[in-house]
Enzyme design. Structure first.
Site, PDB file in Angstrom:
ATOM      1  N   PHE A  47      25.124   6.723  13.496  1.00  0.00           N
ATOM      2  CA  PHE A  47      24.430   7.970  13.181  1.00  0.00           C
ATOM      3  C   PHE A  47      25.384   8.899  12.429  1.00  0.00           C
ATOM      4  CE2 PHE A  47      22.250  11.850  13.375  1.00  0.00           C
ATOM      5  CZ  PHE A  47      20.934  11.612  13.758  1.00  0.00           C
ATOM      6  N   PHE A  78      -5.681   2.832  -7.520  1.00  0.00           N
ATOM      7  CA  PHE A  78      -5.137   3.757  -6.529  1.00  0.00           C
ATOM      8  C   PHE A  78      -5.523   5.182  -6.905  1.00  0.00           C
ATOM      9  CE2 PHE A  78      -1.813   3.844  -3.125  1.00  0.00           C
ATOM     10  CZ  PHE A  78      -2.146   2.636  -2.551  1.00  0.00           C
ATOM     11  N   SER A 108       5.872   6.098  -4.806  1.00  0.00           N
ATOM     12  CA  SER A 108       7.106   6.280  -4.033  1.00  0.00           C
ATOM     13  C   SER A 108       7.857   4.978  -3.801  1.00  0.00           C
ATOM     14  CB  SER A 108       6.824   6.962  -2.701  1.00  0.00           C
ATOM     15  OG  SER A 108       6.061   6.131  -1.870  1.00  0.00           O
ATOM     16  N   LEU A 109       7.141   3.867  -3.598  1.00  0.00           N
ATOM     17  CA  LEU A 109       7.866   2.600  -3.437  1.00  0.00           C
ATOM     18  C   LEU A 109       8.622   2.283  -4.719  1.00  0.00           C
ATOM     19  CD1 LEU A 109       5.476   0.222  -1.436  1.00  0.00           C
ATOM     20  CD2 LEU A 109       7.523   1.398  -0.637  1.00  0.00           C
ATOM     21  N   HIS A 114      -1.781  12.764   3.908  1.00  0.00           N
ATOM     22  CA  HIS A 114      -2.554  11.588   3.509  1.00  0.00           C
ATOM     23  C   HIS A 114      -3.936  11.754   4.113  1.00  0.00           C
ATOM     24  CE1 HIS A 114      -3.857   7.530   2.793  1.00  0.00           C
ATOM     25  NE2 HIS A 114      -2.735   7.246   2.173  1.00  0.00           N
ATOM     26  N   HIS A 149      11.714   2.986   7.671  1.00  0.00           N
ATOM     27  CA  HIS A 149      10.295   3.294   7.589  1.00  0.00           C
ATOM     28  C   HIS A 149       9.624   2.809   6.303  1.00  0.00           C
ATOM     29  CE1 HIS A 149       6.897   4.982   9.572  1.00  0.00           C
ATOM     30  NE2 HIS A 149       6.543   5.628   8.491  1.00  0.00           N
ATOM     31  N   ARG A 178      -4.446  12.668  -3.364  1.00  0.00           N
ATOM     32  CA  ARG A 178      -4.382  12.907  -1.926  1.00  0.00           C
ATOM     33  C   ARG A 178      -4.526  14.376  -1.555  1.00  0.00           C
ATOM     34  NH1 ARG A 178       0.515   8.607  -0.623  1.00  0.00           N
ATOM     35  NH2 ARG A 178      -0.791   6.757  -0.859  1.00  0.00           N
ATOM     36  N   GLN A 193       2.985  16.327   1.630  1.00  0.00           N
ATOM     37  CA  GLN A 193       1.725  15.624   1.366  1.00  0.00           C
ATOM     38  C   GLN A 193       1.004  15.203   2.645  1.00  0.00           C
ATOM     39  OE1 GLN A 193       1.547  11.496  -0.593  1.00  0.00           O
ATOM     40  NE2 GLN A 193       0.505  12.825  -2.035  1.00  0.00           N
ATOM     41  N   ARG A 199       2.553  13.899  -4.860  1.00  0.00           N
ATOM     42  CA  ARG A 199       2.901  12.546  -5.285  1.00  0.00           C
ATOM     43  C   ARG A 199       1.643  11.684  -5.383  1.00  0.00           C
ATOM     44  NH1 ARG A 199       3.663   7.718  -2.699  1.00  0.00           N
ATOM     45  NH2 ARG A 199       3.522   8.594  -0.600  1.00  0.00           N
ATOM     46  N   LEU A 250      -1.394   5.279   9.580  1.00  0.00           N
ATOM     47  CA  LEU A 250      -1.957   5.351   8.246  1.00  0.00           C
ATOM     48  C   LEU A 250      -2.910   4.190   7.974  1.00  0.00           C
ATOM     49  CD1 LEU A 250      -1.721   6.409   5.238  1.00  0.00           C
ATOM     50  CD2 LEU A 250       0.066   4.706   4.989  1.00  0.00           C
ATOM     51  N   GLU A 293      -4.344   3.895   1.244  1.00  0.00           N
ATOM     52  CA  GLU A 293      -5.205   4.301   0.150  1.00  0.00           C
ATOM     53  C   GLU A 293      -5.882   3.092  -0.481  1.00  0.00           C
ATOM     54  OE1 GLU A 293      -3.620   7.604  -1.795  1.00  0.00           O
ATOM     55  OE2 GLU A 293      -4.138   6.887  -3.784  1.00  0.00           O
ATOM     56  N   ALA A 314       6.566   0.637   6.684  1.00  0.00           N
ATOM     57  CA  ALA A 314       5.229   1.091   7.049  1.00  0.00           C
ATOM     58  C   ALA A 314       4.339   1.357   5.845  1.00  0.00           C
ATOM     59  CB  ALA A 314       5.323   2.341   7.913  1.00  0.00           C
ATOM     60  N   ALA A 315       4.942   1.396   4.643  1.00  0.00           N
ATOM     61  CA  ALA A 315       4.132   1.616   3.447  1.00  0.00           C
ATOM     62  C   ALA A 315       3.189   0.437   3.283  1.00  0.00           C
ATOM     63  CB  ALA A 315       5.025   1.761   2.220  1.00  0.00           C
TER      64      ALA A 315
END
Lengths: 130, 586, 249
Positions: free
Chosen positions: B157, B117, B396-397, B233, B45, B288, B231, B391, B243, B246, B48-49
Site C-alpha cells: 500500500f 455504444f 476508458s478501456l 451509469h 477493478h 450516459r 459519471q 466520458r 453494473l 451499456e 469489472a468493465a
C-alpha cells in the site's frame, strides 16, 4: 518477523473422508480392485481349463457356490458403477467439434451407453444365452 | 527499512499500470521496473468493465467521427489535441491486445466484431462478449509475466511520494503481509491507481477504488483537474450497484418507466425507435449523463418503480431473445439472475443510475506527465483530458491502454535525459518521516470517532449534495460537512494493532484519501456555476462557455479546502456546439 | 422486512499473538438478498474491525473473496445467505490447502508462481506488428479456447483438489486450464514450450481426475476437462514420438 503463516495439515490416510466428493471418487477408484479380482478369477479359470476336465469342474463348482456367486454379483455391481461413473465424465475428456460448437455432453454419454448395450448384446448372442 | 532501487516505479497494476509496465519492458529491457499494487494485479477493478473498448475499425468509420463523438460527448471540455492523439492510437492498441491474446468477439469471417455504444455515431466498440475489461486485464497481466525486467510487488500500500527539490524520487509503501514500510527509489513514478467511486454510497466501483493515487499526487502539490465531473451509469442494479453494461442497450435493450413507457423520448433523445432496432446516438443510445438525468426527472414526476432499495426504472431486454442474450450478454444474464433474481430473457430488470466513473483526476498533459517532474499518471486516476465533462462508454478501456503506454514512453524518456541523481539522504529522511506517521496511527487513543461513521457520513453527503443534480445550497452543505469530517478523522483510533494484513489500517489510509478526493469534488462543483455534461446545477441550468470553457484545478491546501483555479481547454478544430441526440441524421 | 439473525463462525488467526487458529462467532442481522460477503462487511464495520479478509468487486469477477463456507470453497460475494439452512450457523474459513496469513487471508505465492510457470501468454510463430493488423480468428476457433479463458484466478479449484493437498508440487487446475487455453488459441504456437511443464510429473499426470475443481468453479471453466484433454494430447505425442520417429520434426 511478524509473519507466521499457519499451515493446516491434511490427514494423509483419511483425507478422503473430508467430503462426499472425495468419497465418491474413492469408491470409483476402489471398483478397480473388484474388477481386478474378477479378472484374476477368470485367468485361474483358463489355467484350470487347460489342466483338464477335472480341474475345470472344480473351478466351475467354486464359482457356482453361494460365495462364488456373491463375489460375481459384487464384481458386477462394481463394474457397473465403474462404467457409469466413467461414462458420465467422458464429455470432459472428449470435445467433438460440430459446427461452431461441440457435440453436447449428454449425446456423448448416451453414445457410450448405446455402445455398451450393443457390445453386451453381441456377447450374449455369441455365448448363446440369447 | 528495506530500500528497492529501480528506474521506474508504477503504482497500480490494473489495465493502465500493466500496459505501462509492458511498454517499458518492451522499450528497454534494461530498465528496472517496480510494479506496486495494493492488490494482486488480476483483482484490479479493470476486470469489472463489461461493454468494450472504442477504436475506429470499420470502413464506414473515420478518425474524425470518433473525434466528434468524443468531444461532443464530453460537452467540449476535452482537450482536442489529446483526443486527436487518443483516437489515432486507439486502433493500434486494440490490435496489440489481439496479438497478446485478448479473446475479442469475432464476425463469421474471423475479423474482430464491433458493437454500438451510447453516444457513438458508428459501431466502433471492440468487445469480448460482456467481459471485455476482465479479458483485457488478464491478457495484460499474463502478457506481463514474460518480462523479467518487471518486478512485481503485490499487496503493498503506497502511502507517500518521495519528493526532493521539487522532483519525484520514488515512493514509500507498506507491505501488507508484514506491515513493514519499504522505500522504493526511482527517478520516475507512474500513478495508475484508478478512480475513487467509493466516495459515493451507491457505486459500480469495487472496494479498492478509493482514489489513493489522486490523493498521493494532490498532497504532493499536483492539482486535481475537473473533479466535479462524476459519471453516473444509468443502468446499475439496485441494492448492490452492480453494473449492467451499456452493451445491454447497444444490443437493443430499452428503458421503460413504471407505465412501460419509453420515457427517453421526452428528454430530447426521441423520436422513439422501433423495438429491437437500435439507432445510433438516439434514445437508449444517448450518452450516459443524459440518460441518468432523465431518470432523475422521471423520479421527480413519480414515474419510477419504488423498490426496497430505492426508486428504479426498468431495463427491458425480453425482445432480444434467449439466443442473442446468451451469446452477447451472458454475464449480464448471470448477474441479474444472481443478484436481482430476474431472468432477463423473460422479464425486465429494475435498474437505477449509479456512480461509475470520475472524468476528473490528476492533472497531466498530453504526454501523461504531471507538473511535478518525474511524476506521470494514466488511466482513471489521471485527467488528460479526453473525457471532458462526460466520458463516452468504451473510451476508458482504450484510454488506459493508450495513455498507459504514453506514460511509460514519457517516463523512459525522462529517466534517460532529465532525471536528477537520487538525493539518498533527503529521500531517506522523508521515508523515515512517512514511517513515523504510519506508526503514529497505531498510537492514537480511542475516542468517540469511528471509521464507519465518518465514511458513511462522507458517502451520504456526497450523494445528497454532489449527485446527479446539484445546487448552491446542497453543495455548500456538503462542502461544510466534508470539512468537518476531515477535521474529525484524526480522532479515529485503530483497534487492530497487528502488523500482519491489517485491513483496518489500510481502510484508514483509504478513508483519508477518499476524504481529500471528495472535498476536491465538492469544492470544484460548488465553484463551477454552469451545467455541463455530468455536472448539472439546478441553479445554473445552462452551459456557460464564456466563463467556464475551462478545466477546474483543485490545489491541496492542507487542512483547509482546496484552492480552485482554471486552465484553458485546448480547442483545435471543434468549436463548442449543441449536443444533439435527437435522432438527427446529419 | 425479511431479516434473519444468523450466527457466523469465523476462523480467526493472528500470527503475532496466536499459535493456531480459533473460531469466533458473530451474530449478524442479515437481509434476505445478502451474500456472505455482506455479512463479513457488516461485522467489519459494526462488530469487529479487526477481522481481515480480501474482497473488491462484489460481482464475482475479481476473484478476491474465495473462502470455505460450510466446508465448500465458494466466492463469498456469490454465496447467498438465503441458500443456507434456516436456523443453522454459517461457518467461514480461509481457503483450504493454502497457508493462512491471517484470519481469512491465505498466502497465494505458490499459486502465483505456478501461474507464471506455464507461460500463459501468446507465443507467436512470427512476431506480428501493428501494421499487420489483427489476426483472423473465426468464431469457431474462438470457441475452442473461450471457456478456458474465463478463469478469474479465485483458487477455489485448488481448495477443492485433494491432489494439490497431498502433492503440493502439482501445477494444479487453474494454471493447467490456462495452459490449455493458450495451447488451443489459433494465434499461439507455444505448446512445445509449455509441454515441459504440462507433461512433467507435477503436470497433468499428477491429476487423478477427482473432478472437484470443475464442480466448484464459479465460472464453469472446467479445469478437469482441460487436464484430461491435455493428457490425451500428451499421450498421442508420446506414441507419435516413440512409435513413428520419422514423424518427428
Amino acid at each position: 518477523m511478524s509473519r507466521n503463516p499457519y499451515v493446516r495439515e491434511v490427514p494423509r490416510t483419511t483425507w478422503y473422508m473430508r467430503n462426499r466428493r472425495y468419497i465418491r471418487y474413492m469408491l470409483r477408484e476402489v471398483t478397480c480392485v473388484f474388477i481386478g479380482l474378477y479378472a484374476a478369477s477368470l485367468t485361474v479359470g483358463l489355467v484350470r481349463l487347460a489342466q483338464g476336465p477335472g480341474e475345470w469342474a472344480v473351478y466351475v463348482n467354486g464359482i457356482s457356490s453361494p460365495s462364488g456367486l456373491l463375489f460375481s454379483l459384487l464384481a458386477l455391481g462394481f463394474a457397473c458403477y465403474h462404467s457409469i461413473s466413467w461414462f458420465n465424465v467422458t464429455p470432459k475428456a472428449m470435445r467433438i467439434p460440430r459446427g461452431d460448437d461441440f457435440v453436447p455432453g449428454p449425446a456423448i454419454i448416451s453414445a457410450h451407453y448405446i455402445i455398451w448395450g450393443v457390445v453386451s448384446l453381441v456377447f450374449l448372442l455369441m455365448m448363446g444365452v440369447l | 527499512m528495506e530500500t528497492i532501487e529501480s528506474d521506474v516505479v508504477i503504482v497500480g497494476a490494473g489495465g493502465a499500470g500493466l500496459r505501462a509496465a509492458i511498454a517499458l519492458a518492451e522499450a528497454d529491457p534494461g530498465l528496472r521496473v517496480s510494479l506496486l499494487s495494493k492488490v494482486y494485479p488480476m483483482r484490479s477493478h479493470t476486470c469489472a468493465a463489461e461493454g468494450g473498448a472504442a477504436g475506429v475499425a470499420g470502413a464506414d468509420d473515420s478518425m474524425d467521427l470518433h473525434f466528434n463523438d468524443t468531444v461532443g460527448g464530453g460537452d467540449w471540455l476535452c482537450d482536442q489535441d489529446a483526443v486527436d492523439f487518443f483516437i489515432n492510437e486507439a486502433p493500434k492498441e486494440l490490435t496489440r491486445l489481439d496479438h497478446w491474446g485478448c479473446p475479442w468477439s469475432r464476425d463469421k469471417d474471423g475479423r474482430v466484431s464491433v458493437r454500438p455504444f451510447g453516444g457513438m455515431k458508428i459501431k466502433r466498440t471492440w468487445y469480448a462478449a460482456d467481459k471485455t475489461g476482465f479479458h483485457l486485464l488478464h491478457t495484460l497481466f499474463q502478457t506481463s509475466l514474460q518480462f523479467e525486467s518487471i518486478r512485481r510487488f503485490d499487496e503493498v500500500f503506497t502511502t507517500d511520494l518521495l519528493v526532493v527539490d521539487g522532483k519525484v524520487q520514488g515512493c514509500c509503501a507498506v507491505e501488507m503481509r508484514s506491515g513493514e514500510m519499504k522505500q522504493f527509489l526511482a527517478p520516475a513514478v507512474i500513478l495508475c491507481t484508478g478512480g475513487g467511486g467509493r466516495i459515493f454510497p451507491f457505486t459500480t466501483n469495487g472496494a479498492i477504488k478509493t482514489g489513493d493515487g489522486m490523493a498521493l499526487a494532490y498532497r504532493a502539490g499536483v492539482p486535481l483537474k475537473d473533479m466535479e465531473f462524476v459519471q453516473y451509469h444509468p443502468t446499475g442494479l439496485p441494492a448492490t450497484g452492480i453494473l449492467l453494461t451499456e452493451g445491454c442497450r447497444g444490443e437493443g435493450g430499452v428503458l421503460r418507466n413504471k407505465d412501460g413507457y419509453r420515457y427517453l423520448q421526452d428528454y430530447g433523445m426521441g423520436p422513439e425507435t422501433p423495438l429491437g432496432e437500435t439507432v445510433l446516438k438516439t434514445m437508449e443510445l444517448g450518452p450516459r449523463d443524459r440518460l441518468s438525468q432523465a431518470f432523475w426527472h422521471e423520479q421527480q414526476k413519480g414515474n419510477t418503480v419504488p423498490t426496497k432499495w430505492g426508486d428504479c426504472v426498468l431495463l427491458d431486454m425480453t425482445h432480444l431473445g434467449e439466443k442473442k442474450i446468451h451469446e452477447r450478454l451472458p454475464f449480464v444474464q448471470e448477474l441479474a439472475h444472481a443478484y436481482a433474481s430476474v431472468d432477463i430473457v423473460k422479464e425486465a430488470v429494475p435498474i437505477r443510475p449509479v456512480v461509475h466513473y470520475m472524468m476528473g483526476g490528476i492533472h497531466t498533459d498530453i504526454n501523461a506527465a504531471t507538473p511535478l517532474p518525474g511524476l506521470f499518471a494514466a488511466g482513471e486516476c489521471a485527467c488528460v483530458s479526453i473525457n471532458g465533462a462526460n466520458r463516452l462508454g468504451s473510451n476508458s478501456l482504450t484510454e488506459l491502454l493508450v495513455f498507459g503506454k504514453r506514460a511509460a514512453e514519457s517516463a523512459a524518456e525522462y529517466v534517460r535525459s532529465a532525471a536528477p541523481k537520487t538525493d539518498r539522504a533527503a529521500a531517506d529522511q522523508q521515508a523515515s518521516a512517512a514511517e513515523a506517521r504510519v506508526r503514529a496511527l497505531f498510537e492514537r487513543t480511542e475516542g468517540a470517532e469511528t471509521m464507519t461513521a465518518i465514511r458513511n457520513a462522507m458517502t451520504h453527503t456526497m450523494e445528497t449534495g454532489a449527485g446527479i443534480y446539484r445546487d448552491e445550497a446542497m453543495l455548500t452543505d456538503t462542502v461544510n460537512t466534508l470539512a468537518d469530517l476531515r477535521s474529525r478523522r484524526s480522532g479515529i483510533a485503530l483497534r487492530d494493532k497487528s502488523k500482519v494484513f491489517n485491513t483496518e489500517f489500510t481502510q484508514l489510509l483509504e478513508l483519508d484519501n477518499m476524504l481529500d478526493v471528495a472535498q476536491a469534488v465538492a469544492v470544484s462543483a460548488l465553484a463551477r456555476k454552469e451545467s455541463r455534461g455530468s455536472h448539472q446545477r439546478l441553479d445554473y441550468v445552462e452551459r456557460n462557455d464564456d466563463t467556464y470553457l475551462k478545466h477546474s484545478m483543485a490545489h491541496y491546501q492542507g487542512e483547509d479546502a482546496p484552492r480552485i483555479d482554471y486552465l484553458d481547454v485546448v480547442i483545435t478544430k471543434s468549436r463548442p456546439g449543441v449536443r444533439d441526440y435527437s435522432g438527427a441524421k446529419s | 422486512m425479511s431479516q434473519r439473525q444468523i450466527t457466523f463462525e469465523i476462523l480467526r488467526y493472528d500470527p503475532e499473538t496466536e499459535s493456531e487458529p480459533r473460531f469466533q462467532a458473530y451474530c449478524v442481522p442479515c437481509e434476505e438478498e445478502w451474500v456472505v460477503l455482506d455479512a463479513l462487511n457488516y461485522i467489519k464495520d459494526n462488530l469487529d474491525g479487526t477481522l481481515s479478509y480480501r474482497w473488491s468487486c462484489h460481482m464475482a469477477v475479481c476473484g478476491s473473496c474465495g473462502m470455505m463456507i460450510n466446508g465448500e470453497p465458494m466466492l463469498s460475494c456469490k454465496a447467498f445467505v438465503r441458500d443456507f439452512p434456516n436456523g443453522g450457523s454459517i461457518r467461514v474459513e480461509p481457503l483450504t490447502h493454502f497457508p493462512i496469513e491471517r484470519d481469512l487471508v491465505v498466502v497465494m505465492d505458490d499459486f502465483m508462481d505456478k501461474l507464471q510457470a506455464v507461460k500463459p501468454y501468446v507465443i507467436p510463430k512470427k512476431k506480428r506488428t501493428v501494421e499487420d493488423g489483427t489476426y483472423k480468428q473465426t468464431p469457431k476457433q474462438l470457441h475452442q479456447y473461450q471457456q478456458y479463458s474465463m478463469c478469474i484466478n479465485c483458487m477455489l479449484c485448488y481448495a477443492a483438489c485433494p491432489q494439490y493437498a497431498l502433492a503440493p508440487d502439482f501445477i494444479g487446475p487453474a494454471a493447467l486450464a490456462l495452459t490449455h487455453r493458450y495451447n488451443l488459441d489459433s494465434r499461439d504456437h507455444g505448446r512445445p514450450q509449455r509441454q515441459e511443464v504440462v507433461a512433467a510429473h507435477e503436470g497433468v499426470w499428477e491429476c487423478s481426475f477427482v473432478g472437484a475443481c470443475s464442480e466448484v468453479c464459479p465460472k464453469d471453466v472446467d479445469p478437469a476437462g482441460a487436464i484430461q484433454q491435455m493428457k490425451i494430447a500428451s499421450t498421442v505425442d508420446w506414441y507419435l514420438e516413440h512409435l513413428m520417429p520419422w514423424r518427428r520434426k
